[in-house]
Motif scaffolding. Structure first.
Motif, PDB file in Angstrom:
ATOM      1  N   ALA A 138       0.817  -1.210   0.000  1.00  0.00           N
ATOM      2  CA  ALA A 138       0.000   0.000   0.000  1.00  0.00           C
ATOM      3  C   ALA A 138       0.853   1.264   0.000  1.00  0.00           C
ATOM      4  O   ALA A 138       0.370   2.339  -0.370  1.00  0.00           O
ATOM      5  N   ASP A 139       2.135   1.130   0.355  1.00  0.00           N
ATOM      6  CA  ASP A 139       3.075   2.265   0.327  1.00  0.00           C
ATOM      7  C   ASP A 139       2.461   3.482   1.021  1.00  0.00           C
ATOM      8  O   ASP A 139       2.335   4.568   0.431  1.00  0.00           O
ATOM      9  N   LEU A 140       2.076   3.295   2.263  1.00  0.00           N
ATOM     10  CA  LEU A 140       1.361   4.337   2.995  1.00  0.00           C
ATOM     11  C   LEU A 140       2.281   5.458   3.445  1.00  0.00           C
ATOM     12  O   LEU A 140       3.469   5.256   3.688  1.00  0.00           O
ATOM     13  N   ASP A 141       1.673   6.646   3.486  1.00  0.00           N
ATOM     14  CA  ASP A 141       2.350   7.816   4.027  1.00  0.00           C
ATOM     15  C   ASP A 141       1.433   8.419   5.080  1.00  0.00           C
ATOM     16  O   ASP A 141       0.216   8.496   4.887  1.00  0.00           O
ATOM     17  N   ALA A 142       2.014   8.863   6.171  1.00  0.00           N
ATOM     18  CA  ALA A 142       1.202   9.319   7.296  1.00  0.00           C
ATOM     19  C   ALA A 142       0.285  10.476   6.922  1.00  0.00           C
ATOM     20  O   ALA A 142      -0.826  10.597   7.439  1.00  0.00           O
ATOM     21  N   LYS A 143       0.708  11.365   6.004  1.00  0.00           N
ATOM     22  CA  LYS A 143      -0.074  12.552   5.644  1.00  0.00           C
ATOM     23  C   LYS A 143      -0.908  12.354   4.382  1.00  0.00           C
ATOM     24  O   LYS A 143      -1.622  13.270   3.957  1.00  0.00           O
ATOM     25  N   GLU A 144      -0.802  11.188   3.782  1.00  0.00           N
ATOM     26  CA  GLU A 144      -1.437  10.986   2.481  1.00  0.00           C
ATOM     27  C   GLU A 144      -2.956  11.117   2.533  1.00  0.00           C
ATOM     28  O   GLU A 144      -3.574  11.772   1.690  1.00  0.00           O
ATOM     29  N   ALA A 145      -3.585  10.511   3.489  1.00  0.00           N
ATOM     30  CA  ALA A 145      -5.043  10.537   3.554  1.00  0.00           C
ATOM     31  C   ALA A 145      -5.554  11.964   3.694  1.00  0.00           C
ATOM     32  O   ALA A 145      -6.551  12.357   3.054  1.00  0.00           O
ATOM     33  N   GLU A 146      -4.878  12.769   4.501  1.00  0.00           N
ATOM     34  CA  GLU A 146      -5.291  14.162   4.678  1.00  0.00           C
ATOM     35  C   GLU A 146      -5.150  14.940   3.371  1.00  0.00           C
ATOM     36  O   GLU A 146      -6.049  15.703   2.970  1.00  0.00           O
ATOM     37  N   GLU A 180     -10.700   8.516  -4.874  1.00  0.00           N
ATOM     38  CA  GLU A 180     -11.697   7.755  -4.125  1.00  0.00           C
ATOM     39  C   GLU A 180     -11.227   6.322  -3.906  1.00  0.00           C
ATOM     40  O   GLU A 180     -11.383   5.746  -2.823  1.00  0.00           O
ATOM     41  N   THR A 181     -10.643   5.731  -4.939  1.00  0.00           N
ATOM     42  CA  THR A 181     -10.150   4.351  -4.837  1.00  0.00           C
ATOM     43  C   THR A 181      -9.027   4.253  -3.802  1.00  0.00           C
ATOM     44  O   THR A 181      -8.983   3.324  -2.984  1.00  0.00           O
ATOM     45  N   ARG A 182      -8.114   5.235  -3.825  1.00  0.00           N
ATOM     46  CA  ARG A 182      -6.987   5.228  -2.894  1.00  0.00           C
ATOM     47  C   ARG A 182      -7.472   5.418  -1.451  1.00  0.00           C
ATOM     48  O   ARG A 182      -7.030   4.712  -0.522  1.00  0.00           O
ATOM     49  N   LEU A 183      -8.384   6.360  -1.246  1.00  0.00           N
ATOM     50  CA  LEU A 183      -8.899   6.590   0.107  1.00  0.00           C
ATOM     51  C   LEU A 183      -9.636   5.373   0.650  1.00  0.00           C
ATOM     52  O   LEU A 183      -9.554   5.044   1.835  1.00  0.00           O
TER      53      LEU A 183
END
Length: 556
Positions: A196-204, A297-300
């Motif tokens: 998923a290569d998540l980033d802490a600020k990505e969702a915001e 939308e897909t990423r969120l």
């Protein structure tokens, strides 16, 4: 040493202060005078359960206080209580059932009182199972007598480590039984989170961008309208600002004092032109791309799915992955760890079995020596045929290995028979009170060298004995009192005559009250009390006999 016992509103006692000395202290008095009540009150100091029926009728609470000479007690040191001058234990039991305990006026729990009391006083009475009746206590005394305490302590430390290793082995074995399935789950979870290569600020950031894309039409309309006001519409702000500047330039040529107004007008004109350029760029760059909104939308949704599975935030998800990686590393190395701990367990067990066998051998030698010493004392106490046997059993498992108990592999039991041909019985199952009293006295005498309890209390140890036996018990109590402070409640004049401190309990009964008092007896008063104990009445013969007893005891 116990110097003083203060009792208030206890049973039938209104208020009583008992002063004690070194050596042998005896309490005498008529049957029912309240001698054993004094011992019961002392038991409260040792942490025995406080009951409402201890409280004198009509009183709200009972108070018992004991004053000891300065002692060194680990429990008081840990609590920060100074007992360098004296130690005072006080118990207060109220009619409401509330119990309060104090040491040198510092409030403490009943467990602390019990722990400290057990190191200061040991009570033996006809109707109580004392510490010597306990198998664990018998084991500790045997080890103390044989000087094997250090070996047992080392064994216990090793046993604690051994048991910790067994727990670790069980945990590792459980991990192995579920390992393959767990490894598969952990790898899937780690791969899913990593991919998923998540980033802490990505969702915001994505949420903000989605809000913009969802309102592009409105943004386009608003920016176009603003631009027209500034630049395109008739009477646009750019044109109007130019007219203002032109007028002010002409005005300033006539009146130089308006130069500052002209400067501000030119600055405003410059801001309007710059704002117009920025608005044009903004509106021209507004370009609705449906695919981008779908992508966001897909990423969120992917992020929300991971949050539902692994935690409420991206930070929690990433921490979960790190924990999963650590667990996976441990599981993949569990075989190696298990092999290592198995070797440590085998080595520790070998050391423990060797230590337990060595301790058992030392105990066996000690037991025979102690049996011999007890037998000699019982002969002195007019029980020449009595036999005390210390039974030691080296416990083994079904496979023949030693059963590793808390203090070795042995169980110990003191067995006794009073007469030849009679079977040995557990010490606590001896039927005769007189026999039990003498056995307990013999044990106390033997252990006095090794048991560090400074105060020994015997409540009517003379039950069932008399004559020559009473003389011998008196001699043994006197001998014991040279090493310990002894308090003895007795009906035997032979014992009372040996006292270093003779206390007589009086019970005074009136029509509406009962009063208990204590009197320290000296000289003639003591002789009269011994005469009463000898014959039940005071006669010339009983007084003469009393003088003989006192003379024999060294008091005349």
């Amino acid at each position: 040493m116990l110097r003083e016992l203060f009792i208030k509103k206890f049973a039938v006692i209104d208020e009583l202060r008992v002063e004690l000395h070194e050596g042998l202290n005896v309490l005498t008095g008529e049957t029912g005078a309240g001698k054993s009540i004094v011992v019961d009150a002392l038991g409260l100091i040792l942490g025995q359960r406080g009951q409402s029926n201890f409280i004198k009728t009509g009183a709200k609470e009972t108070v018992v206080e004991a004053i000891f000479d300065a002692v060194s007690v680990a429990s008081t040191e840990a609590l920060g209580i100074d007992v360098s001058e004296e130690l005072i234990i006080r118990r207060v039991v109220s009619s409401t059932g509330k119990n309060r305990s104090f040491i040198n006026d510092s409030s403490v729990g009943i467990a602390t009182v019990t722990e400290i009391g057990s190191t200061l006083v040991d009570i033996h009475s006809q109707h109580e199972n004392q510490s010597l009746m306990s198998k664990s206590r018998q084991m500790r005394l045997l080890d103390s007598f044989g000087r094997t305490e250090d070996a047992v302590k080392d064994y216990s430390i090793t046993l604690g480590r051994y048991r910790a290793m067994l727990d670790e082995r069980a945990r590792l074995a459980q991990n192995i039984s579920n390992r393959d399935k767990r490894i598969e789950i952990l790898r899937f979870q780690i791969d899913e989170i990593t991919a998923a290569d998540l980033d802490a600020k990505e969702a915001e950031t994505l949420s903000k961008e989605r809000a913009v894309l969802a309102n592009l039409t409105t943004l386009k309309e608003l920016s176009e309208g603003a631009y027209e006001v500034l630049h395109k519409r008739d009477g646009a702000m750019e044109d109007q600002s130019a007219v203002v500047v032109d007028s002010l330039e002409k005005l300033t040529k006539i009146d130089e004092s308006a130069s500052e107004i002209l400067s501000m007008a030119k600055e405003t004109q410059s801001y309007i032109k710059e704002l117009s350029v920025m608005l044009r760029r903004y509106k021209d760059n507004i370009d609705f791309v449906p695919e981008r909104l779908d992508t966001i939308e897909t990423r969120l949704e992917a992020i929300r799915k991971l949050e539902r599975k692994y935690g409420e935030t991206v930070e929690v998800i990433l921490n979960y992955r790190d924990s999963a990686v650590a667990e996976l590393d441990e599981l993949t190395a569990v075989n190696e760890k298990l092999d290592s701990i198995e070797a440590e367990i085998a080595s520790a067990r070998k050391r423990l079995e060797a230590a337990a066998e060595d301790i058992s051998k030392q105990r066996a030698v000690t037991a025979r020596r102690l049996e011999s010493e007890i037998a000699s004392t019982l002969k002195v106490l007019a029980m020449p045929k009595a036999r005390l046997e210390i039974s030691l059993t080296l416990n083994r498992n079904e496979d023949g290995s030693l059963k590793l108990l808390n203090d070795g592999a042995d169980t110990v039991e003191f067995l006794f028979t009073a007469n030849p041909g009679e079977p040995l019985k557990q010490l606590q199952k001896i039927a005769s009170g007189g026999e039990l009293s003498r056995v307990m006295l013999a044990l106390k005498s033997a252990f006095a060298e090794y048991d560090d309890i400074p105060v020994l209390v015997f409540d009517e140890v003379d039950a069932g004995i008399g004559g020559e036996t009473a003389e011998r018990v008196a001699d043994k109590l006197k001998e014991l009192s040279k090493r310990r402070q002894v308090l003895c409640v007795t009906h035997l004049p032979q014992i009372a005559s040996r006292a270093d401190n003779h206390l007589m309990i009086h019970k005074h009964v009136s029509d509406d009250a009962v009063a208990i008092t204590v009197e320290t007896l000296y000289g003639q008063d003591r002789q009269v009390e011994l005469a009463r104990m000898l014959s039940g009445s005071i006669t010339d013969i009983s007084l003469e006999h009393a003088r003989e007893l006192l003379k024999k005891g060294g008091d005349v």
